[in-house]
Design an enzyme around this catalytic site. Structure first.
Site, PDB file in Angstrom:
ATOM      1  N   ASN A 269     -26.780  14.273  -1.493  1.00  0.00           N
ATOM      2  CA  ASN A 269     -27.288  13.649  -2.714  1.00  0.00           C
ATOM      3  C   ASN A 269     -26.149  13.276  -3.660  1.00  0.00           C
ATOM      4  OD1 ASN A 269     -29.735  12.812  -3.886  1.00  0.00           O
ATOM      5  ND2 ASN A 269     -29.811  14.582  -5.233  1.00  0.00           N
TER       6      ASN A 269
ATOM      7  N   HIS B 144     -41.076  15.678  -9.797  1.00  0.00           N
ATOM      8  CA  HIS B 144     -41.326  14.618  -8.793  1.00  0.00           C
ATOM      9  C   HIS B 144     -42.715  14.736  -8.158  1.00  0.00           C
ATOM     10  CE1 HIS B 144     -37.097  13.864  -9.254  1.00  0.00           C
ATOM     11  NE2 HIS B 144     -36.755  14.993  -8.695  1.00  0.00           N
TER      12      HIS B 144
ATOM     13  N   LYS C 110     -28.531  21.825  -8.302  1.00  0.00           N
ATOM     14  CA  LYS C 110     -28.062  21.483  -6.949  1.00  0.00           C
ATOM     15  C   LYS C 110     -26.627  20.970  -6.927  1.00  0.00           C
ATOM     16  CE  LYS C 110     -31.385  18.415  -6.177  1.00  0.00           C
ATOM     17  NZ  LYS C 110     -32.283  18.626  -7.326  1.00  0.00           N
TER      18      LYS C 110
END
Length: 474
Positions: free
Chosen positions: A151, A199, A128
């Site tokens: 982020n 996650h 990302k």
């Protein structure tokens, strides 16, 4: 601010901000500045948090430390930091009181004025940050005013509050956490780079994790960019509710079909944003323009190029932007060559999917791996990489899981199992790897695990590796 009505809509509201991290502090200050009555809560009570709390209190905000479970009286909106689990007691209390919970990205989206810069959004299990920064580099090469946010970089709320005229377009990296808490976000175009289990302790299941990633496509207007090699990303495009005329655009390391970007004889080519895409292709850049030209990084470059092209960027800007881009530290970073052996730091490979991509770029490899497994299994990773392995050095709390997978799928590969977690452990790991390596090999730190059992973070782990390598050279 671009819109007066946006400002007044926050006046008099009672907002509880969950978490005293960077994004929490940014959202708290912004909403207080817009007239909201803000209380910040955090379960911690460290000296650093107390210091941060004092700074906010001095600005007229209320802060409550040591209790992150009770909902402050009168709250009509909760703004959460990304890491807080949906199962947190505070959110259960909010749900019971009929109070909405959103994240800082959602707040930023709601703060935009009518002439605000469109968002080009990027998510995925891995790649990302690199892709978002490549995208920003391409946009700048096209002469556009942009920032990489979400982020990474400056808190997104701060960037939005600079006003509608400050930027032409934003390159926005979004984690699954952030997407979970951003229900009304609608990007111009978006990409899901890949999907692999990660996650899951936060999301509860792979299905829930994928669904949160897929939210990035909701309401896209021009392009939903997906990974041809990862069918799960294409499935998310199919399920998305997009604006009429929005197209699915694939990227592939192979020859692209119509509506795809891909690679032909060392050239990155576009068959999506060209006239008569069934017959024509546009050359964008050479594989050699991508730093480093590892397969997964070329995929990142193609995804970034697709988003930039969706925004109308010319081919020359793709080439110039990729040439100007330099990756962040600890992402397949070449540290040094010692005695004919290359040493590469990919400490950022904190899960099996990232480690697999890293291992695929080198052959033969002496692999340094291990740390906190976060519930991961290693059989697929080891089985897929066994042929490349000259040897393996294992470190960290959950190294036995990798050792057991190696015994099952690569029993002939020599393994050094280091049972120590002190500061000298990485130096010994590098020395053992050097002993196993032969000239022409690569010693690769791609742990496939988180770092917190031995290090503060993956950066510190990578720095320890680089220092140990320099020690070899000396």
């Amino acid at each position: 601010m671009g819109s007066g009505e946006m400002t007044t809509s926050w006046a008099g509201r009672h907002v509880t901000v969950a978490g005293l991290g960077v994004s929490g502090v940014s959202a708290a200050r912004a909403l207080a500045g817009l007239g909201a009555s803000v209380t910040v809560v955090d379960g911690g009570d460290s000296e650093a948090l107390r210091e941060r709390a004092e700074g906010l209190r001095a600005g007229g905000l209320a802060v409550r430390l040591g209790d992150a479970e009770t909902l402050p009286e009168g709250t009509d909106l909760v703004v959460t930091s990304p890491g807080w689990k949906p199962s947190s007691p505070l959110f259960a209390a909010a749900a019971a009181a009929g109070v909405e919970v959103v994240g800082d990205v959602e707040v930023a989206w709601r703060l935009r004025g009518p002439g605000a810069a469109p968002w080009l959004a990027v998510t995925g299990t891995n790649g990302k940050t690199t892709t978002t920064r490549m995208l920003a580099s391409i946009l700048r090469a096209a002469g556009l005013r942009t920032a990489e946010v979400g982020n990474i970089g400056t808190p997104i709320v701060d960037v939005v509050l600079e006003g509608d005229a400050a930027y032409d377009v934003l390159a926005v990296e979004l984690s699954s956490y952030q997407l979970h808490w951003a229900p009304s976000l609608r990007a111009h175009s978006a990409a899901v780079l890949n999907l692999a289990p990660d996650h899951l302790d936060w999301h509860g299941s792979m299905e829930a994790y994928a669904a949160d990633k897929g939210r990035i496509y909701e309401g896209n207007t021009v392009a939903c960019v997906y990974n041809v090699a990862d069918k799960a990303t294409e499935d998310l495009v199919r399920e998305a509710d997009v604006e009429e005329g929005c197209r699915a655009v694939g990227f592939t390391l192979g020859t692209p079909g119509p509506s795809q970007l891909g690679v032909v004889e060392g050239i990155l080519v576009d068959r999506a944003f060209v006239e008569n895409r069934h017959k024509n292709a546009q050359e964008l850049a050479e594989v050699a323009d991508v730093d480093p030209p590892a397969p997964h990084n070329i995929a990142n470059a193609l995804a970034a190029a697709a988003l930039a092209r969706a925004f109308g960027v010319p081919a020359t800007a793709v080439r110039d932007g990729l040439r100007a881009f330099r990756p962040d530290a600890h992402r397949i970073q070449h540290v040094a060559d010692v005695a004919g052996v290359a040493y590469v730091d990919d400490s950022k490979a904190t899960n099996t999917h990232a480690a697999q991509a890293s291992l695929a770029a080198y052959d033969p490899v002496v692999w340094i791996a291990g740390g906190l497994a976060k519930g991961a299994a290693f059989d697929e990773l080891v089985a897929g990489s066994a042929q490349r392995l000259r040897g393996v050095v294992l470190i960290g709390a959950d190294r036995h899981l990798i050792r057991e997978a190696l015994a099952r799928h690569a029993p002939e590969v020599p393994v050094v199992d280091l049972d120590r977690t002190d500061t000298g452990a990485m130096s010994e790991a590098v020395r053992e790897a050097a002993r196993l390596a032969e000239p022409g090999d690569t010693v690769l730190l791609a742990p496939a695990c988180a770092s917190m059992d031995m290090f503060a973070n993956y950066n510190q782990r990578g720095d320890a590796f680089a220092e140990a390598v320099r020690g070899l050279g000396a």
